[in-house]
Write an enzyme that holds these catalytic residues in place. Structure first.
Site, short mmCIF file in Angstrom:
data_model
loop_
_atom_site.label_atom_id
_atom_site.label_comp_id
_atom_site.label_asym_id
_atom_site.label_seq_id
_atom_site.Cartn_x
_atom_site.Cartn_y
_atom_site.Cartn_z
CB CYS A 112 -24.53 -4.13 11.71
SG CYS A 112 -24.40 -5.30 10.35
CD GLU A 170 -4.23 -6.43 -5.99
OE1 GLU A 170 -5.13 -7.29 -6.03
OE2 GLU A 170 -4.19 -5.56 -5.11
CG ASP A 172 -12.37 -7.97 -3.85
OD1 ASP A 172 -13.36 -7.26 -3.54
OD2 ASP A 172 -11.39 -8.11 -3.11
NE ARG A 192 -4.21 -1.59 1.68
CZ ARG A 192 -4.90 -2.21 2.65
NH1 ARG A 192 -4.63 -1.96 3.89
NH2 ARG A 192 -5.85 -3.05 2.33
CD GLN A 246 -9.30 -17.90 -5.72
OE1 GLN A 246 -10.02 -18.36 -4.83
NE2 GLN A 246 -9.78 -17.47 -6.85
CE1 TYR A 294 -9.60 -6.77 -6.91
CE2 TYR A 294 -7.83 -8.32 -7.44
CZ TYR A 294 -8.38 -7.35 -6.62
OH TYR A 294 -7.69 -6.95 -5.50
S1 SF4 Z 1 -24.25 -1.96 8.46
FE1 SF4 Z 1 -23.47 -4.05 8.56
S2 SF4 Z 1 -24.02 -4.93 6.60
FE2 SF4 Z 1 -24.21 -2.72 6.37
S3 SF4 Z 1 -22.23 -2.08 5.58
FE3 SF4 Z 1 -22.12 -1.90 7.79
S4 SF4 Z 1 -21.26 -3.84 8.47
FE4 SF4 Z 1 -21.96 -4.15 6.37
#
Ligand code: SF4
Length: 347
Positions: free
Chosen positions: A196, A34, A135, A22, A39, A117
């Site tokens: 989230c 890359e 990707d 980077r 994989q 990619y």
């Molecule tokens: S809220 Fe959850 S599902 Fe939505 S981008 Fe953020 S981490 Fe991903």
């Protein structure tokens, strides 16, 4: 859209991992990283990147290496066609591009082993070309944030995601943005447990609001795994020589070395074979299960009692001291056996 780009880039600048590829715009180093990381997880790929760069500091060093040298360095990383293609690419760049990486998408795509990619990654990171990377991480982030259930393993899905990714790409910072969305998928919006609750996109993530995270991205094809049953014959003579053979084309591990191999339709047939050979056998390994993307291999290593080596060797076979076989490029399966084996057996 502006929110999405800005949040992703800001998140990246604070949370990015410090990885050697980077901190450069050298297309050779970026290409190396890359291809190695296809994989492959970063933690696994990093030592290989450093090892390759040390062995071949420049593209011309790589182009002059033998296939066997490249495969030996690559050993343990799997998908050996990548290593062979890298060497071909290095030669191609020396022969057709005067030793300079090409700077257009079309020319990048003409390189061995470089698909859409990789061309986007090299083109945007090294030359700031406005090419969007797509990707696995990008599919996941976009499908969730925009709540898209078009299967990603269909031409229609791939086209739709590529178009969306291109629309979202900021033209002035394609390099940072591309890195950012991939890193976001790798660290924040992960496949099984996306964070989230602490996510900068939580207020605009439609997949989250619709409670669809667990099912996105959608795939229609499930990968079928084929079972294969290998019996390796480990012969050894009084001088501790053994027989080793090179694998041929049209199957896994082309160009790598292994003990003579018999392949059977089932484990039961291997047992039957071992019964018929019982008087000559000294030891048999436990079964080693070795998983590849589409194959599960059940392997036995049959160590024969010391005796003259068979003299009807095939063209791809040779006799050599057991202690020297480590210098040859081998599959991870062979390495697993050699790591487990009692060296006294071959003393
Ligand atoms: S809220 Fe959850 S599902 Fe939505 S981008 Fe953020 S981490 Fe991903």
């Amino acid at each position: 859209m502006a929110n999405f780009q800005e949040e992703i880039i800001n998140w990246y600048l604070i949370n990015k991992r410090d990885l050697p590829w980077r901190n450069t715009q050298d297309p050779y180093k970026i290409w190396l990283s890359e291809i190695i990381l296809q994989q492959t997880r970063v933690q696994q790929g990093l030592p290989y990147y450093l090892k390759f760069l040390k062995a071949f500091p420049r593209i011309d060093d790589f182009a002059q290496a033998s296939e066997q040298d490249v495969l030996a360095l690559w050993q343990g990383l799997g998908y050996y066609s990548r290593a062979r293609n890298m060497r071909k690419t290095a030669i191609q760049i020396m022969d057709l591009f005067n030793g300079e990486f090409p700077k257009t998408e079309k020319e990048l795509l003409s390189l061995f082993g470089v698909g859409k990619y990789s061309a986007a990654a090299i083109g945007s990171f090294a030359f700031k070309l406005p090419l969007a990377v797509v990707d696995g991480n990008v599919y996941r982030v976009l499908s969730r944030v925009f709540n898209i259930d078009t299967p990603i393993d269909t031409p229609q899905g791939q086209r739709a995601f590529q178009e969306l990714a291109s629309t979202l790409l900021p033209r002035h910072t394609p390099d940072t943005y591309n890195q950012a969305i991939m890193e976001f998928g790798a660290l924040q919006c992960t496949p099984k447990s996306p964070d989230c609750f602490n996510c900068v996109l939580s207020t605009i993530c439609i997949g989250r609001m619709e409670k669809n995270i667990d099912v996105l991205p959608v795939k229609i094809k499930s990968i079928k795994t084929r079972n294969r049953f290998f019996a390796y014959q480990v012969f050894i003579d009084d001088d501790n020589k053994t027989i080793i053979q090179e694998r041929g084309p049209k199957d896994i591990w082309q160009g790598l070395y292994e003990f003579p191999l018999l392949e059977f339709e089932s484990e039961e047939l291997i047992m039957n074979f071992m019964n018929t050979e019982a008087s000559k056998i000294r030891e048999v390994s436990n079964v080693i299960r070795h998983k590849l993307t589409h194959q599960l291999i059940f392997a036995y290593f049959i160590v024969y009692s010391k005796a003259e080596l068979p003299n009807d060797l095939k063209p791809n076979q040779k006799a050599m001291p057991f202690s020297n076989i480590h210098s040859l490029p081998m599959s991870r399966l062979m390495e697993k056996f050699l790591e487990s084996v009692n060296p006294i057996l071959f003393a």
